[in-house]
Design a protein around this motif. Structure first.
Motif, PDB file in Angstrom:
ATOM      1  N   LYS A 137      -0.161  -4.245  -0.853  1.00 17.52           N
ATOM      2  CA  LYS A 137      -0.663  -3.044  -1.525  1.00 17.52           C
ATOM      3  C   LYS A 137      -1.635  -2.315  -0.607  1.00 17.52           C
ATOM      4  N   GLU A 138      -2.245  -3.081   0.296  1.00 15.33           N
ATOM      5  CA  GLU A 138      -3.047  -2.519   1.376  1.00 15.33           C
ATOM      6  C   GLU A 138      -2.331  -2.834   2.688  1.00 15.33           C
ATOM      7  N   HIS A 198       4.175   1.713  -0.790  1.00 14.39           N
ATOM      8  CA  HIS A 198       3.907   3.048  -1.339  1.00 14.39           C
ATOM      9  C   HIS A 198       4.413   3.086  -2.772  1.00 14.39           C
ATOM     10  N   GLU A 219       4.546  10.528   0.136  1.00 11.28           N
ATOM     11  CA  GLU A 219       4.332   9.413   1.065  1.00 11.28           C
ATOM     12  C   GLU A 219       3.282   9.683   2.137  1.00 11.28           C
ATOM     13  N   THR A 269      -0.008   7.725   2.352  1.00 10.58           N
ATOM     14  CA  THR A 269       0.236   6.299   2.586  1.00 10.58           C
ATOM     15  C   THR A 269       0.585   6.053   4.053  1.00 10.58           C
ATOM     16  N   LYS A 288      -2.516   6.392   6.143  1.00 11.17           N
ATOM     17  CA  LYS A 288      -3.365   5.214   5.954  1.00 11.17           C
ATOM     18  C   LYS A 288      -2.861   4.052   6.800  1.00 11.17           C
TER      19      LYS A 288
END
Length: 206
Positions: A38-39, A143, A150, A153, A156
């Motif tokens: 999730k990260e 994502h 997107e 994400t 990141k």
């Protein structure tokens, strides 16, 4: 006329099978299954033999999965215990250029024992191949949401790669864990896509 009806029935059966198999494969996917990404995270991933459709342009890409699944079901000597996996794509493109120039590979994993490319009719400029997708160290993140959302994400993940002392060493890849279903209404806010890059240790110190 009889021949046309038979062909129509065959096409319908293939579509129904596609919906059932893809539903069982991706429909039950949940965020809880992917808590560890999730990260953004660096992982090691084994290479995979893939049945791949290649082409250029976002429009061709959107139409490619029907051909890909159709070809997959025509594979000869498929082991009965091999479970169909979620489809993936790789992009070889400059996002600052028109999306009709973006080169893509859309693929699904196949057993190592498969070496014969199924015979299917494809549009001009589209090819079907068997190849191995190499991995090794990868940076990936889940994502949640529509494909048009997107960008944050992806940014990141790219920032995480740089801050972790790595650099991108391969194409942009997406794995479609949960997405739109043929003929079935779906909520883009619930789509699940793994964004992934092959990475290597950066030679430039941060």
């Amino acid at each position: 006329m009889k021949k046309i009806i038979i062909i129509g029935v065959i096409v319908l059966v293939v579509i129904i099978i596609s919906v059932i198999l893809y539903s069982s494969m991706a429909g039950g996917a949940s965020v809880a299954q992917f808590e560890d990404i999730k990260e953004p995270k660096i992982n090691n991933k084994s290479s995979q033999k893939m049945l791949v459709i290649k082409g250029v342009g976002l429009t061709n890409f959107k139409n490619s999965f029907g051909d890909l699944f159709g070809a997959y079901y025509k594979i000869k000597n498929m082991p009965k215990d091999f479970k169909m996996q979620t489809p993936k794509s790789r992009w070889f493109a400059d996002v600052n250029t028109s999306d009709d120039t973006w080169a893509f590979s859309a693929g699904v994993a196949i057993p190592d024992s498969i070496n014969e490319v199924p015979q299917v009719k494809l549009k001009d400029g589209i090819t079907l191949e068997i190849e191995t997708w190499e991995y090794g160290e990868v940076a990936e993140v889940l994502h949640i949401g529509g494909y048009d959302k997107e960008t944050p994400t992806i940014e990141k993940l790219i920032n995480f790669i740089k801050q972790s002392g790595y650099e991108i060493a391969g194409p942009h890849e997406e794995e479609y864990v949960k997405g739109p279903m043929p003929f079935i209404p779906s909520d883009p806010n619930k789509y699940l896509t793994i964004i992934r890059y092959q990475v290597k240790k950066s030679e430039v110190k941060n």
